[in-house]
Design a protein around this motif. Structure first.
Motif, PDB file in Angstrom:
ATOM      1  N   TRP A 262       0.414  -1.268  -0.044  1.00 21.43           N
ATOM      2  CA  TRP A 262      -0.299   0.291  -0.139  1.00 21.43           C
ATOM      3  C   TRP A 262       1.017   1.396   0.562  1.00 21.43           C
ATOM      4  CZ3 TRP A 262      -5.731   1.231   1.960  1.00 21.43           C
ATOM      5  CH2 TRP A 262      -6.316   0.426   1.779  1.00 21.43           C
ATOM      6  N   VAL A 263       1.858   0.677   0.634  1.00 23.55           N
ATOM      7  CA  VAL A 263       2.616   2.459   1.278  1.00 23.55           C
ATOM      8  C   VAL A 263       3.810   2.331   0.197  1.00 23.55           C
ATOM      9  CG1 VAL A 263       2.014   2.408   3.509  1.00 23.55           C
ATOM     10  CG2 VAL A 263       4.615   1.779   2.739  1.00 23.55           C
ATOM     11  N   THR A 264       4.030   1.496  -1.043  1.00 25.67           N
ATOM     12  CA  THR A 264       4.951   1.377  -1.558  1.00 25.67           C
ATOM     13  C   THR A 264       4.632   1.723  -3.830  1.00 25.67           C
ATOM     14  OG1 THR A 264       5.539  -1.303  -1.824  1.00 25.67           O
ATOM     15  CG2 THR A 264       6.727   0.810  -0.883  1.00 25.67           C
ATOM     16  N   GLY A 265       3.072   1.174  -3.689  1.00 24.58           N
ATOM     17  CA  GLY A 265       2.630   2.050  -4.736  1.00 24.58           C
ATOM     18  C   GLY A 265       2.300   0.821  -5.443  1.00 24.58           C
ATOM     19  N   PHE A 266       2.303  -0.725  -4.744  1.00 25.04           N
ATOM     20  CA  PHE A 266       2.189  -1.995  -4.976  1.00 25.04           C
ATOM     21  C   PHE A 266       3.520  -2.282  -5.854  1.00 25.04           C
ATOM     22  CE2 PHE A 266      -1.361  -0.646  -3.636  1.00 25.04           C
ATOM     23  CZ  PHE A 266      -2.457  -1.325  -2.805  1.00 25.04           C
ATOM     24  N   GLU A 267       4.286  -1.918  -5.620  1.00 24.54           N
ATOM     25  CA  GLU A 267       5.558  -2.005  -6.164  1.00 24.54           C
ATOM     26  C   GLU A 267       6.007  -3.668  -6.472  1.00 24.54           C
ATOM     27  OE1 GLU A 267      10.374  -0.763  -5.127  1.00 24.54           O
ATOM     28  OE2 GLU A 267       9.832  -1.721  -3.601  1.00 24.54           O
ATOM     29  N   ARG A 268       6.157  -4.505  -5.369  1.00 24.28           N
ATOM     30  CA  ARG A 268       6.256  -6.182  -5.825  1.00 24.28           C
ATOM     31  C   ARG A 268       5.176  -6.755  -6.307  1.00 24.28           C
ATOM     32  NH1 ARG A 268       7.529 -10.181  -0.879  1.00 24.28           N
ATOM     33  NH2 ARG A 268       8.714 -11.154  -2.475  1.00 24.28           N
ATOM     34  N   SER A 269       3.748  -5.913  -6.486  1.00 21.25           N
ATOM     35  CA  SER A 269       2.626  -6.555  -7.114  1.00 21.25           C
ATOM     36  C   SER A 269       3.136  -6.269  -8.421  1.00 21.25           C
ATOM     37  CB  SER A 269       1.529  -5.977  -6.719  1.00 21.25           C
ATOM     38  OG  SER A 269       0.947  -6.214  -5.340  1.00 21.25           O
ATOM     39  N   PHE A 270       3.970  -5.115  -9.060  1.00 22.42           N
ATOM     40  CA  PHE A 270       3.833  -4.907 -10.394  1.00 22.42           C
ATOM     41  C   PHE A 270       4.651  -5.396 -10.769  1.00 22.42           C
ATOM     42  CE2 PHE A 270       0.486  -1.314  -9.518  1.00 22.42           C
ATOM     43  CZ  PHE A 270       0.395  -1.046 -10.826  1.00 22.42           C
TER      44      PHE A 270
ATOM     45  N   LEU B  94       9.154 -15.003  -5.820  1.00 23.75           N
ATOM     46  CA  LEU B  94       9.126 -14.323  -5.219  1.00 23.75           C
ATOM     47  C   LEU B  94       8.830 -14.998  -3.989  1.00 23.75           C
ATOM     48  CD1 LEU B  94       5.291 -13.161  -6.178  1.00 23.75           C
ATOM     49  CD2 LEU B  94       7.613 -12.038  -6.019  1.00 23.75           C
ATOM     50  N   LEU B  95       9.372 -16.011  -3.331  1.00 32.32           N
ATOM     51  CA  LEU B  95       9.729 -16.633  -2.048  1.00 32.32           C
ATOM     52  C   LEU B  95      11.078 -16.514  -1.950  1.00 32.32           C
ATOM     53  CD1 LEU B  95       8.755 -17.477   0.354  1.00 32.32           C
ATOM     54  CD2 LEU B  95       8.545 -20.190  -0.750  1.00 32.32           C
ATOM     55  N   ALA B  96      11.819 -16.723  -2.797  1.00 31.93           N
ATOM     56  CA  ALA B  96      13.736 -16.995  -3.272  1.00 31.93           C
ATOM     57  C   ALA B  96      13.451 -15.451  -2.582  1.00 31.93           C
ATOM     58  CB  ALA B  96      13.912 -17.265  -4.374  1.00 31.93           C
ATOM     59  N   GLU B  97      13.251 -14.286  -2.720  1.00 30.96           N
ATOM     60  CA  GLU B  97      13.281 -13.236  -3.070  1.00 30.96           C
ATOM     61  C   GLU B  97      13.494 -12.532  -1.412  1.00 30.96           C
ATOM     62  OE1 GLU B  97      12.170  -9.759  -6.321  1.00 30.96           O
ATOM     63  OE2 GLU B  97      10.363  -9.959  -5.040  1.00 30.96           O
ATOM     64  N   ARG B  98      12.254 -13.132  -1.132  1.00 26.20           N
ATOM     65  CA  ARG B  98      12.439 -12.061   0.770  1.00 26.20           C
ATOM     66  C   ARG B  98      12.001 -12.919   1.378  1.00 26.20           C
ATOM     67  NH1 ARG B  98      10.666  -6.085   0.325  1.00 26.20           N
ATOM     68  NH2 ARG B  98      10.429  -6.596   3.103  1.00 26.20           N
ATOM     69  N   PRO B  99      11.675 -12.052   3.117  1.00 24.20           N
ATOM     70  CA  PRO B  99      11.591 -13.563   3.993  1.00 24.20           C
ATOM     71  C   PRO B  99       9.994 -13.283   3.742  1.00 24.20           C
ATOM     72  CG  PRO B  99      13.102 -13.103   5.232  1.00 24.20           C
ATOM     73  CD  PRO B  99      13.314 -11.935   3.426  1.00 24.20           C
ATOM     74  N   ASP B 100       8.658 -14.563   3.841  1.00 25.85           N
ATOM     75  CA  ASP B 100       7.659 -14.297   4.124  1.00 25.85           C
ATOM     76  C   ASP B 100       6.907 -13.439   5.525  1.00 25.85           C
ATOM     77  OD1 ASP B 100       4.845 -15.251   4.677  1.00 25.85           O
ATOM     78  OD2 ASP B 100       4.802 -15.096   2.090  1.00 25.85           O
ATOM     79  N   THR B 101       6.377 -12.597   5.461  1.00 22.91           N
ATOM     80  CA  THR B 101       6.071 -11.214   6.399  1.00 22.91           C
ATOM     81  C   THR B 101       4.822 -12.737   7.520  1.00 22.91           C
ATOM     82  OG1 THR B 101       4.737 -10.118   5.568  1.00 22.91           O
ATOM     83  CG2 THR B 101       6.754  -9.569   6.049  1.00 22.91           C
ATOM     84  N   LEU B 102       4.009 -13.489   6.777  1.00 24.78           N
ATOM     85  CA  LEU B 102       3.520 -14.256   7.437  1.00 24.78           C
ATOM     86  C   LEU B 102       4.608 -15.191   8.149  1.00 24.78           C
ATOM     87  CD1 LEU B 102       0.682 -14.614   8.445  1.00 24.78           C
ATOM     88  CD2 LEU B 102       0.276 -15.663   6.391  1.00 24.78           C
TER      89      LEU B 102
END
Length: 300
Positions: free
Chosen positions: A189-197, A223-231
């Motif tokens: 929400w605060v990055t303009g949906f950066e990873r979604s795009f 995506l899973l390899a890119e950064r730890p999942d916050t959940l």
């Protein structure tokens, strides 16, 4: 605006934004294997593939309201209420928190982009916060304990938190901003949906001759390899989340689904057996799918 993004004549399809959002939810859960997540070959003991299918269909009326330009908070609550009308409970809460504003942003008479998405969420109101909190009355959602001074705003309080929201004048964007960095859905929400795009771009770059669900699974692994999942971080701690990311990175560097499918499948089974669920990664995958479908960048 280029003809390929004319909303009255979507690329190769007559699907509306709400229909694309529903399809994104369906494609996300159908991607296989998606390590740690329900997919069409793996269920959890109390949460099954068909619950996600029903959740996607149930969310459609709320998504249609977002498409019509109704308030984001109320449309999100309606989407969650419909999603939860199946026996599995929470299937796509986080995905809908991304999809509802993205669907709302498609009403703009230009291509869906970072700025359109950002301006849509920045314009949310206190009343949108109220709708968001009411959504928690429809389904159980895992959230962290808030700091002591924010206990009156604990989302798990549902509608009981509304007086505190209204007294403090907290918009839904404010709620998301306060949830960063510990929640990557809020971070979108605060990055303009950066990873979604970015996810949409990855999906569009894959060979359309491959099955859609195979492409979804491949991008999920990236995506899973890119950064730890916050959940995973919230439920199991940073060490477990980092280990999952490292394992996904190893598989990706070995060729991923195209080269070592058996190893990816074994990883998926192991995470399900351990109850380690990268749900935030699934949410971002769904959002990326919607953007790719909206842009005509994901052929079926």
């Amino acid at each position: 605006m280029s003809p390929s993004h004319d909303r009255t004549n979507p690329p190769d399809s007559s699907r509306t934004p709400a229909a694309n959002a529903e399809l994104a939810l369906l494609l996300e859960v159908a991607g296989t294997p998606k390590p740690g997540n329900v997919d069409r070959r793996r269920d959890f003991p109390d949460l099954r593939f068909e619950h996600f299918l029903a959740g996607a269909v149930g969310a459609r009326p709320g998504l249609e309201r977002a498409e019509r330009g109704e308030a984001i908070g109320a449309t999100f609550e309606r989407a969650v209420e419909g999603m939860a009308a199946q026996r599995g409970g929470n299937t796509q809460f986080g995905s809908l928190l991304l999809l509802v504003p993205l669907v709302a942003a498609t009403r703009a008479e230009r291509e869906l982009d970072h700025q359109t998405a950002r301006s849509t969420v920045e314009a949310t109101t206190v009343e949108d916060s109220v709708g968001f909190y009411r959504a928690f009355d429809h389904v159980d959602v895992f959230v962290d304990d808030p700091p002591a001074d924010l206990e009156p705003l604990d989302a798990r309080r549902g509608k009981d938190a509304i007086p505190a929201l209204e007294e403090r004048g907290i918009t839904l964007y404010d709620v998301m901003d306060a949830s960063v960095p510990g929640d990557d859905v809020a971070r979108e929400w605060v990055t303009g949906f950066e990873r979604s795009f970015e996810t949409a771009d990855r999906l569009a770059a894959l060979d359309p001759a491959r099955s859609a669900t195979d492409r979804v699974a491949s991008v999920f692994l990236s995506l899973l390899a890119e950064r730890p999942d916050t959940l995973i971080e919230k439920r199991h701690g940073e060490t477990v989340a980092a280990d999952v990311t490292d394992h996904a990175t190893d598989l990706l560097e070995s060729g991923g689904l195209e080269t070592v499918p058996d190893r990816v499948d074994a990883f998926a089974a192991d995470l399900v057996d351990r109850g380690v669920n990268p749900g935030t990664t699934a949410d971002i995958t769904a959002a990326g799918l919607f953007i790719a479908l909206d842009r005509g960048g994901f052929d079926l």
